[in-house]
Design an enzyme around this catalytic site. Structure first.
Site, PDB file in Angstrom:
ATOM      1  N   GLY A 203       0.653  -1.384  -0.111  1.00 51.46           N
ATOM      2  CA  GLY A 203      -0.063  -0.178  -0.054  1.00 51.46           C
ATOM      3  C   GLY A 203       0.782   1.193  -0.086  1.00 51.46           C
ATOM      4  N   ASN A 204       0.302   2.277   0.251  1.00 52.86           N
ATOM      5  CA  ASN A 204       1.061   3.631   0.278  1.00 52.86           C
ATOM      6  C   ASN A 204       0.376   4.497   1.488  1.00 52.86           C
ATOM      7  OD1 ASN A 204      -1.076   5.631  -0.889  1.00 52.86           O
ATOM      8  ND2 ASN A 204      -1.046   4.007  -2.262  1.00 52.86           N
ATOM      9  N   ARG A 205       0.864   5.795   1.578  1.00 54.81           N
ATOM     10  CA  ARG A 205       0.721   6.471   2.948  1.00 54.81           C
ATOM     11  C   ARG A 205      -0.529   7.474   2.487  1.00 54.81           C
ATOM     12  NH1 ARG A 205       5.243   7.579   6.000  1.00 54.81           N
ATOM     13  NH2 ARG A 205       4.978   9.990   5.563  1.00 54.81           N
ATOM     14  N   SER A 206      -1.187   7.543   1.461  1.00 54.87           N
ATOM     15  CA  SER A 206      -1.991   8.711   1.257  1.00 54.87           C
ATOM     16  C   SER A 206      -3.134   8.365   2.147  1.00 54.87           C
ATOM     17  CB  SER A 206      -2.611   8.286  -0.308  1.00 54.87           C
ATOM     18  OG  SER A 206      -3.713   9.178  -0.435  1.00 54.87           O
ATOM     19  N   ALA A 274      -3.775   7.650  -4.564  1.00 51.74           N
ATOM     20  CA  ALA A 274      -2.442   7.262  -5.038  1.00 51.74           C
ATOM     21  C   ALA A 274      -2.671   5.670  -5.163  1.00 51.74           C
ATOM     22  CB  ALA A 274      -1.598   7.336  -3.736  1.00 51.74           C
TER      23      ALA A 274
END
Ligand code: CTP
Length: 403
Positions: A203-206, A274
């Protein structure tokens, strides 16, 4: 400011004292004008106590001061909540058979109506025509919320929540433009997650805050808004007005399907999510265990589709498609150099380029964006909070829609 709060006779009147309290707490002087039927739901004593002002329903009370004309002249905003089908009909026809409707004929300030009625009544051609007439005249008629009605029925017709009514009142007092009225906009927010197994994901930090700010500002400007929310926390979503439809998604494939489904009748599509560029070649059905010998199996990844590029390729005439580009500068070029190249590559009508680092861009921190067109040329720039950035982006989208 001086506000007139009209109340007509619907069960939702029981929620309106909280609208009155909020407006008073914000420092406004509020005079309540109920219809006679409204007093069957909430009585005079409540309105007088909470407003600190006298309450009457008839033009003949206090006739010596010609209240309907004086109140109308002095008012800086009129809010009617709930606005019943009957109230909408009387207002549309210009009937003046009580103090509230007589006053509505004398005011020149903005008028905000918060309808509440059964779905059948809201959808009846008579009500549709009355709402259309009122809107043509510049009256701000909120769309009712969708949900549980008085009886067992449910559907469009619920009065918008008190905080949404108060927020709409503030926008009118602040003069926020209604330049997205009648437009349907779809925004993606958050970050997609690609499962590795039932418990782990890439995943990502958005946080989804920029997408939520875009949705909020679009709703404030009168748009019908759908937010396709990829793993956005409930606390972040709680900043949305109740009129925004939220479609939760998890993976890039889910997000793509939701955006494509929504694209057909959308005037504007904004990809603020994102998107995970890669996903595991095959997600495992069972939780992955450690190997006893300490060896680690390599992770095979495949590339995800480019959702924005797909939306651009299938764009309808007149539809505006926009994206965001989170960039860092490097030896090959600055944030803006990378942004211009990406704008040309993606072909979106608008690409909002912002610099990201651990302290800039993601999360609840100030943001700065450069807006570029499909040729990489400047369309504007903005900085500040995510709400400020949202305003700048919508200003640019509105210019694109009207050209
Ligand atoms: N985007 C998308 N689908 C993807 C990747 C990105 O729709 N698979 C969208 C994002 O929502 C954003 C824009 O494309 O609006 C730019 O995203 P970004 O991650 O900056 O660009 P990438 O295309 O992933 O390029 P790269 O990571 O190679 O810089």
């Amino acid at each position: 400011m001086r506000i007139l709060l009209g109340v007509s006779g619907g069960i939702a009147a029981y929620k309106v004292p909280s609208v009155l309290r909020s407006l008073r707490e914000d420092g406004h002087a509020v005079r309540v004008i109920p219809t006679r039927a409204a007093l069957d739901f909430v009585g005079t004593a409540t309105w007088e106590a909470l407003s600190g002002q006298p309450v009457t329903t008839s033009v003949f009370d206090g006739a010596e001061s010609v209240d309907h004309v004086r109140l109308g002249r002095e008012a800086e905003l009129v809010v009617v909540a709930p606005a019943t089908a009957d109230l909408l009909a009387r207002a549309a026809a210009g009937i003046a058979d009580d103090l509230l409707t007589a006053t509505l004929l004398t005011v020149t300030c903005p008028v905000l109506l918060a309808p509440a009625m059964h779905t059948e009544m809201w959808q009846h051609p008579a009500t549709r025509a009355n709402v259309a007439t009122l809107r043509e005249r510049g009256v701000h008629v909120l769309d009712p919320a969708v949900g549980r009605l008085t009886g067992a029925d449910s559907g469009p017709g619920r009065m918008p929540e008190p905080e949404d009514i108060v927020a709409a009142a503030h926008r009118l007092l602040a003069g926020t433009p209604e330049d997205l009225a009648g437009r349907r906009v779809v925004i993606s927010a958050g970050g997609t997650r690609e499962p590795l197994d039932p418990v782990r994901f890439l995943g990502n930090r958005s946080s989804g805050r920029q997408g939520v700010a875009l949705a909020r500002n679009a709703a404030e400007r009168g748009a019908e808004v759908e937010l396709v929310a990829a793993n956005v926390e409930a606390a972040v979503l709680s900043g949305l007005p109740g009129s925004v439809a939220v479609t939760p998604v998890e993976t890039t494939a889910d997000l793509q399907a939701a955006m494509q489904a929504a694209a057909d009748d959308a005037d504007v599509l904004i990809m603020a999510a994102a998107v995970a560029d890669f996903r595991p070649a095959g997600a495992r059905a069972d939780k992955t265990k450690k190997n006893p010998d300490g060896s680690v199996e390599p992770l095979e990844l495949v590339q995800n589709p480019d959702i924005l590029a797909g939306l651009v390729a299938e764009r309808r005439p007149g539809q505006v498609v926009a994206g965001f580009a989170a960039e860092t500068g490097d030896a090959d070029g600055s944030v803006l150099d990378h942004g211009r190249a990406k704008a040309r590559r993606k072909g979106a009508d608008l690409l909002a380029v912002n610099a990201v680092g651990t302290a800039l861009g993601f999360g609840d921190v100030p943001n700065a964006v450069h807006l570029l067109d499909a040729a990489g040329e400047d369309l504007g720039e903005g900085a500040g909070s995510k709400d400020d950035v949202a305003r700048v982006v919508w200003d640019a989208v509105v210019r694109l829609l009207t050209h």
